[in-house]
Design a protein around this motif. Structure first.
Motif, PDB file in Angstrom:
ATOM      1  N   ILE A   2     -42.009 110.242 -41.232  1.00 29.48           N
ATOM      2  CA  ILE A   2     -42.381 108.980 -41.882  1.00 29.48           C
ATOM      3  C   ILE A   2     -43.846 109.027 -42.321  1.00 29.48           C
ATOM      4  O   ILE A   2     -44.185 108.642 -43.439  1.00 29.48           O
ATOM      5  N   ARG A   3     -44.695 109.517 -41.446  1.00 32.08           N
ATOM      6  CA  ARG A   3     -46.139 109.560 -41.733  1.00 32.08           C
ATOM      7  C   ARG A   3     -46.434 110.400 -42.967  1.00 32.08           C
ATOM      8  O   ARG A   3     -47.266 110.040 -43.802  1.00 32.08           O
ATOM      9  N   HIS A   4     -45.714 111.539 -43.099  1.00 26.67           N
ATOM     10  CA  HIS A   4     -45.971 112.455 -44.217  1.00 26.67           C
ATOM     11  C   HIS A   4     -44.991 112.260 -45.374  1.00 26.67           C
ATOM     12  O   HIS A   4     -45.040 113.020 -46.351  1.00 26.67           O
ATOM     13  N   GLU A   5     -44.111 111.279 -45.258  1.00 26.83           N
ATOM     14  CA  GLU A   5     -43.133 110.972 -46.313  1.00 26.83           C
ATOM     15  C   GLU A   5     -42.261 112.188 -46.635  1.00 26.83           C
ATOM     16  O   GLU A   5     -42.035 112.538 -47.785  1.00 26.83           O
ATOM     17  N   HIS A   6     -41.755 112.820 -45.572  1.00 25.18           N
ATOM     18  CA  HIS A   6     -40.896 113.990 -45.714  1.00 25.18           C
ATOM     19  C   HIS A   6     -39.442 113.631 -45.414  1.00 25.18           C
ATOM     20  O   HIS A   6     -39.158 112.721 -44.633  1.00 25.18           O
ATOM     21  N   LYS A   7     -38.551 114.373 -46.024  1.00 27.91           N
ATOM     22  CA  LYS A   7     -37.125 114.195 -45.770  1.00 27.91           C
ATOM     23  C   LYS A   7     -36.759 114.750 -44.393  1.00 27.91           C
ATOM     24  O   LYS A   7     -37.465 115.596 -43.826  1.00 27.91           O
ATOM     25  N   LEU A   8     -35.641 114.270 -43.873  1.00 24.95           N
ATOM     26  CA  LEU A   8     -35.084 114.771 -42.622  1.00 24.95           C
ATOM     27  C   LEU A   8     -33.604 115.084 -42.822  1.00 24.95           C
ATOM     28  O   LEU A   8     -32.882 114.315 -43.463  1.00 24.95           O
ATOM     29  N   ALA A   9     -33.166 116.190 -42.266  1.00 20.41           N
ATOM     30  CA  ALA A   9     -31.738 116.500 -42.187  1.00 20.41           C
ATOM     31  C   ALA A   9     -31.284 116.131 -40.783  1.00 20.41           C
ATOM     32  O   ALA A   9     -31.865 116.589 -39.798  1.00 20.41           O
ATOM     33  N   TRP A  11     -34.410 109.744 -46.146  1.00 20.83           N
ATOM     34  CA  TRP A  11     -35.832 109.525 -46.404  1.00 20.83           C
ATOM     35  C   TRP A  11     -36.292 108.427 -45.440  1.00 20.83           C
ATOM     36  O   TRP A  11     -36.242 107.234 -45.757  1.00 20.83           O
ATOM     37  N   PRO A  12     -36.741 108.762 -44.249  1.00 20.76           N
ATOM     38  CA  PRO A  12     -37.096 107.733 -43.263  1.00 20.76           C
ATOM     39  C   PRO A  12     -38.413 107.053 -43.615  1.00 20.76           C
ATOM     40  O   PRO A  12     -39.376 107.716 -44.029  1.00 20.76           O
ATOM     41  N   PHE A  13     -38.460 105.732 -43.466  1.00 20.81           N
ATOM     42  CA  PHE A  13     -39.699 105.025 -43.779  1.00 20.81           C
ATOM     43  C   PHE A  13     -40.082 103.984 -42.728  1.00 20.81           C
ATOM     44  O   PHE A  13     -41.175 103.422 -42.786  1.00 20.81           O
ATOM     45  N   MET A  14     -39.214 103.754 -41.735  1.00 24.14           N
ATOM     46  CA  MET A  14     -39.555 102.757 -40.719  1.00 24.14           C
ATOM     47  C   MET A  14     -38.690 102.956 -39.489  1.00 24.14           C
ATOM     48  O   MET A  14     -37.529 103.373 -39.597  1.00 24.14           O
ATOM     49  N   ILE A  15     -39.267 102.667 -38.311  1.00 28.47           N
ATOM     50  CA  ILE A  15     -38.506 102.640 -37.059  1.00 28.47           C
ATOM     51  C   ILE A  15     -38.599 101.232 -36.495  1.00 28.47           C
ATOM     52  O   ILE A  15     -39.693 100.668 -36.367  1.00 28.47           O
ATOM     53  N   PRO A  35     -30.861 106.527 -23.868  1.00 27.47           N
ATOM     54  CA  PRO A  35     -31.719 107.679 -24.138  1.00 27.47           C
ATOM     55  C   PRO A  35     -31.245 108.441 -25.378  1.00 27.47           C
ATOM     56  O   PRO A  35     -30.057 108.445 -25.715  1.00 27.47           O
ATOM     57  N   SER A  36     -32.191 109.084 -26.047  1.00 27.89           N
ATOM     58  CA  SER A  36     -31.857 109.869 -27.232  1.00 27.89           C
ATOM     59  C   SER A  36     -31.946 111.357 -26.906  1.00 27.89           C
ATOM     60  O   SER A  36     -32.643 111.763 -25.981  1.00 27.89           O
ATOM     61  N   SER A  37     -31.250 112.160 -27.701  1.00 31.99           N
ATOM     62  CA  SER A  37     -31.237 113.611 -27.465  1.00 31.99           C
ATOM     63  C   SER A  37     -32.164 114.342 -28.423  1.00 31.99           C
ATOM     64  O   SER A  37     -32.223 115.571 -28.399  1.00 31.99           O
ATOM     65  N   VAL A  38     -32.867 113.605 -29.272  1.00 34.17           N
ATOM     66  CA  VAL A  38     -33.792 114.233 -30.219  1.00 34.17           C
ATOM     67  C   VAL A  38     -35.210 113.745 -29.942  1.00 34.17           C
ATOM     68  O   VAL A  38     -35.410 112.723 -29.276  1.00 34.17           O
ATOM     69  N   ASP A  39     -36.179 114.465 -30.471  1.00 32.66           N
ATOM     70  CA  ASP A  39     -37.574 114.112 -30.293  1.00 32.66           C
ATOM     71  C   ASP A  39     -37.969 113.089 -31.357  1.00 32.66           C
ATOM     72  O   ASP A  39     -38.109 113.422 -32.535  1.00 32.66           O
ATOM     73  N   ALA A  40     -38.142 111.836 -30.923  1.00 34.04           N
ATOM     74  CA  ALA A  40     -38.435 110.767 -31.869  1.00 34.04           C
ATOM     75  C   ALA A  40     -39.781 110.951 -32.551  1.00 34.04           C
ATOM     76  O   ALA A  40     -40.017 110.411 -33.630  1.00 34.04           O
ATOM     77  N   SER A  41     -40.675 111.732 -31.941  1.00 35.18           N
ATOM     78  CA  SER A  41     -41.970 111.948 -32.576  1.00 35.18           C
ATOM     79  C   SER A  41     -41.824 112.711 -33.890  1.00 35.18           C
ATOM     80  O   SER A  41     -42.647 112.564 -34.798  1.00 35.18           O
ATOM     81  N   GLN A  42     -40.780 113.516 -34.026  1.00 38.05           N
ATOM     82  CA  GLN A  42     -40.537 114.218 -35.291  1.00 38.05           C
ATOM     83  C   GLN A  42     -40.156 113.241 -36.393  1.00 38.05           C
ATOM     84  O   GLN A  42     -40.485 113.454 -37.563  1.00 38.05           O
ATOM     85  N   ALA A  91     -34.794 103.121 -40.322  1.00 39.15           N
ATOM     86  CA  ALA A  91     -34.420 102.656 -41.658  1.00 39.15           C
ATOM     87  C   ALA A  91     -34.755 103.764 -42.644  1.00 39.15           C
ATOM     88  O   ALA A  91     -35.868 104.309 -42.612  1.00 39.15           O
ATOM     89  N   ALA A  92     -33.805 104.102 -43.510  1.00 38.28           N
ATOM     90  CA  ALA A  92     -34.005 105.242 -44.397  1.00 38.28           C
ATOM     91  C   ALA A  92     -33.115 105.108 -45.631  1.00 38.28           C
ATOM     92  O   ALA A  92     -32.121 104.375 -45.635  1.00 38.28           O
TER      93      ALA A  92
END
Length: 230
Positions: free
Chosen positions: A145-152, A168-172, A133-140, A182-183
Protein backbone atom coordinates in the motif's frame (compact mmCIF):
# COMPACT_ATOMS: atom_id res chain seq x y z
CA UNK A 1 -4.08 32.51 26.45
CA UNK A 2 -0.35 33.27 26.49
CA UNK A 3 1.33 34.57 23.36
CA UNK A 4 3.45 31.41 23.12
CA UNK A 5 0.34 29.23 23.20
CA UNK A 6 -1.31 31.48 20.62
CA UNK A 7 1.67 31.17 18.27
CA UNK A 8 1.57 27.37 18.60
CA UNK A 9 -2.17 27.41 17.86
CA UNK A 10 -1.54 29.60 14.82
CA UNK A 11 1.11 27.19 13.55
CA UNK A 12 -1.28 24.28 14.02
CA UNK A 13 -4.04 26.07 12.10
CA UNK A 14 -1.63 26.66 9.23
CA UNK A 15 -0.36 23.07 9.33
CA UNK A 16 -3.94 21.80 9.02
CA UNK A 17 -4.45 23.66 5.73
CA UNK A 18 -2.82 22.85 2.40
CA UNK A 19 -4.31 25.92 0.70
CA UNK A 20 -3.99 29.59 1.70
CA UNK A 21 -6.28 30.72 4.52
CA UNK A 22 -7.28 34.33 4.91
CA UNK A 23 -6.00 36.49 7.73
CA UNK A 24 -9.57 37.24 8.83
CA UNK A 25 -10.33 33.52 9.18
CA UNK A 26 -7.15 32.94 11.20
CA UNK A 27 -7.83 35.93 13.43
CA UNK A 28 -11.39 34.79 14.03
CA UNK A 29 -10.30 31.24 14.90
CA UNK A 30 -7.78 32.59 17.42
CA UNK A 31 -10.04 35.32 18.80
CA UNK A 32 -7.58 38.10 18.07
CA UNK A 33 -7.54 41.26 15.97
CA UNK A 34 -6.21 41.26 12.43
CA UNK A 35 -3.38 43.59 13.49
CA UNK A 36 -2.33 41.11 16.20
CA UNK A 37 -2.43 38.32 13.62
CA UNK A 38 -0.11 40.25 11.31
CA UNK A 39 2.36 40.69 14.18
CA UNK A 40 2.15 36.98 15.03
CA UNK A 41 2.75 36.00 11.40
CA UNK A 42 5.82 38.27 11.33
CA UNK A 43 7.06 36.68 14.58
CA UNK A 44 6.74 33.15 13.15
CA UNK A 45 8.54 34.20 9.97
CA UNK A 46 11.35 35.76 12.02
CA UNK A 47 11.71 32.46 13.94
CA UNK A 48 12.15 30.47 10.72
CA UNK A 49 8.63 29.35 9.85
CA UNK A 50 8.21 29.48 6.06
CA UNK A 51 4.82 31.20 6.09
CA UNK A 52 4.03 32.41 2.58
CA UNK A 53 1.44 35.04 1.76
CA UNK A 54 0.50 38.56 2.68
CA UNK A 55 -2.49 40.59 3.84
CA UNK A 56 -5.41 40.23 1.43
CA UNK A 57 -4.10 37.05 -0.22
CA UNK A 58 -4.04 34.53 2.61
CA UNK A 59 -1.31 32.50 4.29
CA UNK A 60 0.07 28.99 3.93
CA UNK A 61 2.82 27.16 5.86
CA UNK A 62 5.21 25.55 3.42
CA UNK A 63 6.53 22.05 4.24
CA UNK A 64 9.79 21.69 6.09
CA UNK A 65 9.16 23.60 9.32
CA UNK A 66 8.90 21.42 12.41
CA UNK A 67 7.38 22.49 15.67
CA UNK A 68 9.42 22.55 18.86
CA UNK A 69 8.55 19.91 21.50
CA UNK A 70 4.80 20.17 21.78
CA UNK A 71 2.83 21.07 24.88
CA UNK A 72 -0.07 18.66 24.63
CA UNK A 73 -3.30 19.22 26.48
CA UNK A 74 -4.63 16.50 28.78
CA UNK A 75 -7.23 15.49 26.18
CA UNK A 76 -4.59 15.34 23.43
CA UNK A 77 -2.36 13.12 25.57
CA UNK A 78 -5.24 10.77 26.32
CA UNK A 79 -6.06 10.59 22.59
CA UNK A 80 -2.43 9.73 21.75
CA UNK A 81 -2.20 7.11 24.48
CA UNK A 82 -5.55 5.54 23.60
CA UNK A 83 -4.75 5.42 19.90
CA UNK A 84 -1.30 3.93 20.45
CA UNK A 85 -2.59 1.34 22.89
CA UNK A 86 -5.41 0.41 20.51
CA UNK A 87 -2.91 -0.21 17.70
CA UNK A 88 -0.62 -2.17 20.02
CA UNK A 89 -3.52 -4.37 21.18
CA UNK A 90 -5.57 -4.68 18.00
CA UNK A 91 -3.23 -4.43 15.02
CA UNK A 92 -2.66 -8.20 14.72
CA UNK A 93 0.71 -7.30 13.22
CA UNK A 94 3.77 -7.53 15.45
CA UNK A 95 5.68 -4.82 13.60
CA UNK A 96 2.79 -2.37 13.79
CA UNK A 97 2.20 -3.16 17.48
CA UNK A 98 5.87 -2.64 18.32
CA UNK A 99 5.94 0.59 16.30
CA UNK A 100 2.96 1.95 18.26
CA UNK A 101 4.71 1.30 21.56
CA UNK A 102 7.98 2.77 20.27
CA UNK A 103 6.24 5.90 18.96
CA UNK A 104 4.56 6.47 22.33
CA UNK A 105 7.91 6.02 24.09
CA UNK A 106 9.56 8.58 21.78
CA UNK A 107 6.80 11.11 22.41
CA UNK A 108 7.07 10.57 26.18
CA UNK A 109 10.84 11.01 26.05
CA UNK A 110 10.65 14.60 24.72
CA UNK A 111 7.79 15.79 26.91
CA UNK A 112 8.33 17.77 30.11
CA UNK A 113 8.15 15.67 33.28
CA UNK A 114 4.61 16.78 34.19
CA UNK A 115 3.19 15.82 30.79
CA UNK A 116 5.20 12.59 30.69
CA UNK A 117 3.58 11.67 34.00
CA UNK A 118 0.16 12.11 32.40
CA UNK A 119 1.03 9.49 29.80
CA UNK A 120 2.15 7.05 32.48
CA UNK A 121 -0.84 7.76 34.72
CA UNK A 122 -3.64 7.80 32.14
CA UNK A 123 -6.52 5.54 33.11
CA UNK A 124 -7.61 4.54 29.60
CA UNK A 125 -7.51 0.82 28.84
CA UNK A 126 -7.86 -1.04 25.56
CA UNK A 127 -9.14 -4.59 26.04
CA UNK A 128 -7.64 -7.29 23.87
CA UNK A 129 -10.31 -8.86 21.70
CA UNK A 130 -10.33 -12.17 19.85
CA UNK A 131 -9.14 -11.72 16.27
CA UNK A 132 -8.88 -14.58 13.81
CA UNK A 133 -5.15 -15.12 13.23
CA UNK A 134 -3.78 -14.75 9.71
CA UNK A 135 -1.29 -16.99 7.94
CA UNK A 136 0.39 -14.20 5.98
CA UNK A 137 2.61 -11.31 7.01
CA UNK A 138 0.33 -8.28 7.10
CA UNK A 139 3.32 -5.95 7.01
CA UNK A 140 3.84 -6.95 3.36
CA UNK A 141 0.34 -5.68 2.60
CA UNK A 142 1.08 -2.39 4.32
CA UNK A 143 4.34 -2.11 2.38
CA UNK A 144 2.53 -2.70 -0.91
CA UNK A 145 0.00 0.00 0.00
CA UNK A 146 2.78 2.42 0.96
CA UNK A 147 4.59 1.93 -2.37
CA UNK A 148 1.41 1.52 -4.46
CA UNK A 149 2.46 -1.93 -5.68
CA UNK A 150 0.30 -4.79 -6.85
CA UNK A 151 -0.08 -7.99 -4.84
CA UNK A 152 -0.73 -11.53 -6.03
CA UNK A 153 -2.82 -13.37 -3.46
CA UNK A 154 -4.42 -16.74 -2.95
CA UNK A 155 -7.81 -16.20 -1.33
CA UNK A 156 -10.26 -18.56 0.34
CA UNK A 157 -13.83 -17.34 0.10
CA UNK A 158 -16.46 -17.79 2.85
CA UNK A 159 -17.64 -20.98 1.12
CA UNK A 160 -14.11 -22.40 1.08
CA UNK A 161 -13.53 -21.79 -2.63
CA UNK A 162 -9.92 -20.92 -3.45
CA UNK A 163 -9.03 -18.31 -6.06
CA UNK A 164 -5.95 -16.44 -7.20
CA UNK A 165 -6.16 -12.67 -7.59
CA UNK A 166 -3.99 -9.74 -8.53
CA UNK A 167 -5.08 -6.77 -6.48
CA UNK A 168 -4.21 -3.10 -6.02
CA UNK A 169 -4.40 -2.66 -2.22
CA UNK A 170 -4.98 0.86 -0.95
CA UNK A 171 -6.42 0.54 2.57
CA UNK A 172 -6.65 -1.80 5.56
CA UNK A 173 -9.69 -1.63 7.83
CA UNK A 174 -9.26 -2.78 11.44
CA UNK A 175 -12.39 -4.29 12.92
CA UNK A 176 -12.89 -6.13 16.20
CA UNK A 177 -12.94 -9.63 14.71
CA UNK A 178 -11.20 -9.18 11.35
CA UNK A 179 -8.82 -7.08 9.28
CA UNK A 180 -10.04 -6.15 5.80
CA UNK A 181 -7.99 -5.10 2.77
CA UNK A 182 -9.78 -2.78 0.35
CA UNK A 183 -8.39 -3.18 -3.15
CA UNK A 184 -9.11 -3.05 -6.86
CA UNK A 185 -9.37 -6.64 -8.11
CA UNK A 186 -8.07 -7.19 -11.64
CA UNK A 187 -10.08 -10.40 -12.03
CA UNK A 188 -13.40 -8.79 -11.05
CA UNK A 189 -12.53 -5.36 -12.49
CA UNK A 190 -14.12 -3.82 -9.42
CA UNK A 191 -13.39 -2.84 -5.85
CA UNK A 192 -13.38 -5.80 -3.49
CA UNK A 193 -12.75 -6.41 0.21
CA UNK A 194 -10.56 -9.28 1.38
CA UNK A 195 -10.29 -10.58 4.93
CA UNK A 196 -6.60 -10.93 5.76
CA UNK A 197 -7.22 -14.16 7.68
CA UNK A 198 -8.62 -15.68 4.45
CA UNK A 199 -5.54 -14.77 2.39
CA UNK A 200 -3.63 -18.06 2.34
CA UNK A 201 -0.61 -16.80 0.41
CA UNK A 202 0.65 -13.52 -1.01
CA UNK A 203 3.48 -12.46 -3.28
CA UNK A 204 4.54 -8.84 -3.77
CA UNK A 205 4.72 -7.71 -7.40
CA UNK A 206 7.43 -5.19 -8.22
CA UNK A 207 5.03 -3.18 -10.34
CA UNK A 208 3.12 -0.05 -9.40
CA UNK A 209 -0.55 -0.04 -10.09
CA UNK A 210 -1.60 2.53 -12.70
CA UNK A 211 -3.61 4.82 -10.42
CA UNK A 212 -2.50 6.68 -7.33
CA UNK A 213 -3.61 5.33 -3.97
CA UNK A 214 -5.41 8.57 -3.15
CA UNK A 215 -7.43 8.31 -6.38
CA UNK A 216 -8.47 4.74 -5.63
CA UNK A 217 -9.49 5.70 -2.11
CA UNK A 218 -11.53 8.64 -3.36
CA UNK A 219 -13.34 6.49 -5.94
CA UNK A 220 -13.95 3.75 -3.37
CA UNK A 221 -15.48 6.25 -0.96
CA UNK A 222 -17.70 7.67 -3.70
CA UNK A 223 -18.87 4.20 -4.76
CA UNK A 224 -19.71 3.28 -1.16
CA UNK A 225 -21.24 6.62 -0.18
CA UNK A 226 -18.57 7.27 2.43
CA UNK A 227 -17.72 10.88 3.18
CA UNK A 228 -14.00 11.76 3.49
CA UNK A 229 -12.73 12.36 7.03
CA UNK A 230 -12.91 15.94 8.27
Amino acid sequence: MSRTARLLDLLQLLRNRSTPVSGNDLASALGISIRTLYRDIATLQAQGADVAGEPGLGYVLRPGFTLPPLMFSADEIEAIVLGSRWVAAKADDSRLSQSANQALAKIAAVLPAELRHRIEATNLLVARGVTTPSSVDASQIRLAIRHEHKLAIAYRGPDGTESERTIWPFMIGFFDAARIVAAWCEMRQAYRHFRIDRITALHPIAERYPQRRAVLLKQWRADNGIAPPT
